[in-house]
Structure formats: C-alpha cells, structure tokens
Design a protein around this motif. Structure first.
Motif, short mmCIF file in Angstrom:
data_model
loop_
_atom_site.label_atom_id
_atom_site.label_comp_id
_atom_site.label_asym_id
_atom_site.label_seq_id
_atom_site.Cartn_x
_atom_site.Cartn_y
_atom_site.Cartn_z
N VAL A 1 2.68 -1.23 9.68
CA VAL A 1 3.65 -2.25 9.23
C VAL A 1 5.06 -2.08 9.79
CG1 VAL A 1 2.78 -2.52 6.87
CG2 VAL A 1 4.13 -0.82 7.21
N PRO A 2 5.75 -3.06 9.73
CA PRO A 2 7.14 -2.94 10.41
C PRO A 2 7.84 -2.12 9.17
CG PRO A 2 6.89 -5.18 9.55
CD PRO A 2 5.40 -4.52 9.50
N GLY A 3 9.00 -1.47 9.40
CA GLY A 3 9.58 -0.91 8.38
C GLY A 3 11.20 -1.31 8.80
N LEU A 4 12.08 -0.69 7.96
CA LEU A 4 13.67 -1.20 7.88
C LEU A 4 14.45 0.13 7.73
CD1 LEU A 4 15.35 -3.69 8.27
CD2 LEU A 4 15.70 -3.39 5.69
N THR A 5 15.24 0.59 8.71
CA THR A 5 15.77 1.76 8.44
C THR A 5 17.29 1.43 8.10
OG1 THR A 5 17.10 1.32 10.61
CG2 THR A 5 15.04 2.61 10.57
N LYS A 6 18.00 2.57 7.58
CA LYS A 6 19.23 2.35 6.92
C LYS A 6 20.19 1.63 7.77
CE LYS A 6 23.05 5.11 4.94
NZ LYS A 6 23.59 6.40 4.72
N ASP A 7 20.28 1.46 9.02
CA ASP A 7 21.21 0.76 9.75
C ASP A 7 20.81 -0.56 9.98
OD1 ASP A 7 19.15 1.24 11.66
OD2 ASP A 7 20.55 2.69 12.95
N GLY A 8 19.40 -0.84 9.52
CA GLY A 8 18.89 -1.96 9.63
C GLY A 8 18.06 -2.44 10.94
N ARG A 9 17.88 -1.36 11.64
CA ARG A 9 16.83 -1.61 12.68
C ARG A 9 15.37 -1.85 12.17
NH1 ARG A 9 15.57 2.55 15.24
NH2 ARG A 9 16.51 4.26 13.61
N ARG A 10 14.45 -2.63 12.93
CA ARG A 10 13.24 -2.86 12.34
C ARG A 10 12.37 -2.10 13.27
NH1 ARG A 10 9.98 -7.57 11.52
NH2 ARG A 10 11.84 -8.65 10.73
N ILE A 11 11.46 -0.99 12.72
CA ILE A 11 10.51 0.00 13.18
C ILE A 11 9.14 -0.21 13.20
CG2 ILE A 11 12.27 1.64 13.59
CD1 ILE A 11 11.19 2.87 10.96
N SER A 12 8.43 0.31 13.87
CA SER A 12 6.92 0.11 13.85
C SER A 12 6.19 1.31 12.91
CB SER A 12 6.20 -0.17 14.85
OG SER A 12 6.40 -1.37 15.67
N LEU A 13 5.55 1.08 11.89
CA LEU A 13 5.01 2.46 11.13
C LEU A 13 3.60 2.41 11.12
CD1 LEU A 13 7.56 2.00 8.17
CD2 LEU A 13 7.75 3.44 10.25
N GLU A 14 3.02 3.60 11.08
CA GLU A 14 1.72 3.67 10.64
C GLU A 14 1.42 4.68 9.50
OE1 GLU A 14 -0.81 3.52 14.87
OE2 GLU A 14 -0.50 5.18 14.07
N PHE A 15 0.74 4.58 8.54
CA PHE A 15 0.58 5.29 7.12
C PHE A 15 -0.75 5.24 6.57
CE2 PHE A 15 1.29 1.06 5.84
CZ PHE A 15 0.83 0.88 4.34
N THR A 16 -0.92 6.34 5.95
CA THR A 16 -1.97 6.36 4.82
C THR A 16 -1.40 6.39 3.60
OG1 THR A 16 -2.18 8.73 5.15
CG2 THR A 16 -3.60 7.50 6.58
N ILE A 17 -2.24 6.08 2.45
CA ILE A 17 -1.64 6.12 1.05
C ILE A 17 -2.59 6.45 0.19
CG2 ILE A 17 -2.22 3.60 0.56
CD1 ILE A 17 0.78 3.55 -0.36
N ALA A 18 -2.36 7.18 -0.91
CA ALA A 18 -2.98 7.79 -2.11
C ALA A 18 -2.54 7.10 -3.33
CB ALA A 18 -3.13 9.12 -2.00
N LEU A 19 -3.43 6.79 -4.14
CA LEU A 19 -3.30 6.23 -5.64
C LEU A 19 -2.80 7.75 -6.47
CD1 LEU A 19 -5.46 3.31 -6.28
CD2 LEU A 19 -3.24 3.46 -4.75
N LEU A 20 -2.00 7.87 -7.24
CA LEU A 20 -1.75 8.80 -7.94
C LEU A 20 -2.20 8.41 -9.52
CD1 LEU A 20 1.81 9.85 -7.08
CD2 LEU A 20 -0.48 10.97 -6.11
N LYS A 21 -3.30 8.80 -9.92
CA LYS A 21 -4.28 8.45 -11.31
C LYS A 21 -3.80 9.42 -12.24
CE LYS A 21 -7.27 5.03 -9.35
NZ LYS A 21 -8.48 4.44 -9.19
N GLU A 22 -3.66 8.86 -13.46
CA GLU A 22 -3.66 9.80 -14.55
C GLU A 22 -4.91 10.54 -14.71
OE1 GLU A 22 -2.98 8.94 -19.45
OE2 GLU A 22 -1.60 8.28 -18.00
N GLY A 23 -4.94 11.71 -15.00
CA GLY A 23 -6.32 12.59 -15.38
C GLY A 23 -7.19 12.51 -14.15
N GLY A 24 -6.91 11.91 -13.14
CA GLY A 24 -7.60 11.71 -11.71
C GLY A 24 -8.36 10.39 -11.59
#
Length: 437
Positions: free
Chosen positions: A380-403
C-alpha cells in the motif's frame, strides 16, 4: 442507537470523532438495472439534511445478522435536496453489505449514518469543461454531479461518458438522457456497451459497441483544458488515470474515485497488488506467552524484535487507534512514540485511501476473517509525518481474545520499499526504451 458501539457498550472513539451520526430509514427502493438498486434514505428525526457536495459518500453502520455492526461507504447518487439521500448499490456476490441491502433490507429498515464526506467533488466555481468517465456502478457520483450541474445551470460544456456491459447492466439510462435534454445542448452523453445484447439498439440504448480507450479520449475530449472525473472498478481506473496524466491532464484537473480494493494507480508493476483489507497471517492470543527455547520466553524474544527491528511494528485497537509503535515505526514514518500512541491510523494513510481502508478494517473486525490468505505480503502507499508518499509492504495478524474469540486489534509488520520500487520503475523504463529502439 445514536452511535457506533463496541462490545462493552461504549462509544467508539472513531465514530464519535466523525460527529453527527444520525438514524435513517429506507424510505423506498428503486431497481436501476439487473444488478443495481437505489435506496432513498430519510432521517428518523425528520430534520433537514446538511447540504453535501455532489460526489461525496456516506458512511453507514448497518447491523448485519450473524455479524453485528459493520461500517461501509456508499456514494450519494443524487444532488442535495435537504430531505433525503439516495445511494445506488451494485449487488456484489461477495459483498457483505451490498447483499444485505439487496436481499434483506426493506422499506423501513433503519441504520446509523455519519455526515457526508469525500473530496471527489466538482470544482467551485466550475470554470473549465468537464469530462465524466465512468465504468459500471462508478456512474453513481457522476449522476449526482450531473443533477447538480443541470439544477444550478452551470455554464460549462459537459461530456458524460459511461461504459457498461449491456442494456441489462445499464443504470440511470433514461434519467441521464433526460438531464442532458434539460441542459439544452450543454451536456453530451456517450454510452459504450462492451457486449451489446441482441435487443440493445445502437443510437437508442447506446452510442458505441466495444470499449472506450485513450485514443478516443484524446481525439474527442478537451485534454488540454478539461477537468476529468474518473470512477469505476480498479481495472478501469488503471486504464485511464495514468493514461490521462501522461496525455497532459495535470494533477489539479484529474480527479478519480476508487470503487473496489485500494491500489496505487500509478504503480507500473501490476503484480504489486495493494489492499487495505487486513490479512490475518495468524490469530494471536496476547493473553499469555509460552516459553521458546532454552530459558527464553516468547515475550523476551518479542521485546527484542520490537526494540531492534528496522521494520515498523504497529498495533492498533479494534477502533483503529494506535496502541503500539516501535522505534522502527518512528524511522519509517517520522512520528515519535508519544506523537503516535492514541492516534488514528489515518496519520499514516494518504487521504484518498482512507475510506477503503476503514471499510476493510471494520469488516475484518466484525467478521474475524479476511478474504486474504495467511502470510500474504501486501502493498500500500503510506504517508510520513512530513507529508511524503512512500511505498510499503507489510504482513498483518489479528489479535483475538483467547486465541479464537472476537478481534481486539491488529498488528502489522511494515517495511519501506520506496527505494526498491523506484529502482524497479527506472529499470523497466530503461528496458522499455531499449526495446523501442
């Protein structure tokens, strides 16, 4: 119910921040095509509506049986009238909210709606020619804009160019023609059917068979001076937004709206698909941590990674507030931990992508699952504090109650790949130039 609630029954900070959430009911339904139905919405309190800008969207909070409250955005498909909103919804086979609206919701069904928002709107004042280019259900904001142009007597030439499959999928056909007639020559309507049916008549139902392309736009629209509004599915936007920019349509004259998964339209690597619908790489139970190895606990290992990783590690609560921000996140985005904690994830999401991000985020929180498989590397594209557009790659995990309980939040591991992506683009341009030579 006047606001969005979490499982504990308290107001969601993000819903409160939106302000002015009101209860609406479906006043009527109107079939626009085989796949699109319009819903007229009237506020329960009977008070007047604020004057939205044609092209803006509504944020709805319907209760879906078996799922709970979800958040979804739909464009307002009518010009402001002070009394009702109209949304025109395509029934998507995998669309949770669109299927509910088409198959379950009836006249009288109620849900909460936040005030209209969005920047995909007509310029004020409108002083340049306007070209509206839409594909499929992407015509909904264009219809609202066209209604407003005709009602206000805006004195600029308008081209309404719409592409759809055939007469069965063509929504607002008669209405758009009537608006053009009322404009007395200032509005030109051009309809493309990609695959006309036997009963579709050229010159009556549509103007051209096949698909519109950049050559036609360059030849038949005022590329050098018009404001272009482009809306449709992802492939449609990928075909025209970069093409119009390369043809000389400046950023201030090129306006576009996403209908579907978020993707940076100017990325030349079509394989770098982007999405803001979170991918559950794993369901994480944060209530306890087992030991891993000789005397090292998972908690110790986790702390070591968080403190030293070059990647940004960001955790957010179910309502999208930042609750963990490591030193890598500060390096990538520029915000200190003190500046980021408690803030909405909006601080690192470019504005055009926020609506689709929250749509995916809230659906994933509500359902506890995502359309993406485990371990997917997303971009996805991202945004920095100074307003620059950057390119990002990421993985994500869900945090679930009790697993395996309700989703309590999400954690993402994010890498800045801007330099690599720019190098790849430059290399592709070199290869293309050599092949052309």
């Amino acid at each position: 119910m006047a606001d969005m609630r979490d499982d504990a029954g308290t107001s969601s900070p993000r819903a409160e921040a939106q302000g002015g959430v009101r209860r609406f009911a479906i006043e009527s339904r109107h079939r626009e095509s085989e796949i699109i139905t319009s819903f007229v919405l009237r506020p329960i309190d009977g008070n007047a509506l604020a004057q939205h800008k044609p092209g803006q969207h509504l944020t709805m909070f319907p209760e879906i049986p078996g799922v709970g409250m979800v958040k979804h955005n739909y464009t307002i498909s009518a010009a402001p009238n002070g009394a009702t909103y109209r949304i025109s919804v395509k029934r998507e086979p995998e669309g949770l909210v669109s299927r509910w609206l088409h198959d379950v919701a009836t006249v009288g069904t109620e849900f909460d709606i936040a005030p209209a928002s969005g920047a995909f709107v007509l310029p004020e004042p409108a002083s340049r020619p306007i070209v509206m280019l839409s594909g499929g259900v992407g015509l909904t904001p264009m219809v609202a804009m066209l209604e407003a142009i005709v009602a206000k007597g805006i004195d600029v030439p308008v081209q309404f160019i719409h592409c759809t499959h055939d007469g069965g999928t063509h929504a607002f056909r008669a209405h758009v023609r009537e608006l053009a007639a009322a404009a007395k020559g200032k509005v030109e309507v051009i309809i493309f059917y990609s695959r006309p049916r036997a009963e579709d008549v050229a010159g009556r139902d549509f103007d051209a068979a096949g698909r519109v392309d950049m050559d036609r736009l360059i030849a038949h629209t005022p590329i050098a001076k018009a404001d272009y509004f482009v809306c449709g599915p992802l492939g449609f936007l990928r075909a025209f937004v970069p093409g119009l920019a390369k043809a000389g349509v400046g950023e201030e004259r090129l306006h576009y709206e996403f209908f579907g998964p978020v993707e940076d339209l100017f990325e030349e690597d079509a394989g770098m698909a982007q999405s803001t619908n979170p991918s559950p790489q794993a369901a994480v139970d944060g209530s306890h941590l087992a030991h891993a190895g000789d005397g090292f606990s998972r908690e110790q290992i986790g702390d070591g990674i968080l403190d030293s990783a070059a990647e940004a590690v960001i955790a957010s609560s179910r309502d999208g507030r930042i609750v963990l921000w490591n030193s890598g996140a500060e390096r990538v985005f520029g915000f200190s931990e003190a500046e980021a904690l408690g803030q909405s994830l909006d601080i690192i999401i470019p504005e055009p992508f926020r609506a689709r991000h929250w749509e995916g985020y809230d659906e994933t929180v509500a359902s506890g699952r995502s359309r993406y498989g485990a371990g997917d590397l997303l971009a996805v594209p991202g945004l920095t504090k100074d307003g620059r557009r950057i390119s990002l790659e990421f993985t994500i995990a869900l945090l679930k109650e009790g697993g395996d309980g309700p989703v309590q939040g999400m954690v993402a591991v994010i890498r800045d790949v801007t330099k690599r992506f720019e190098e790849m683009k430059a290399l592709k341009k070199q290869v293309a130039a050599q092949q052309g030579a």
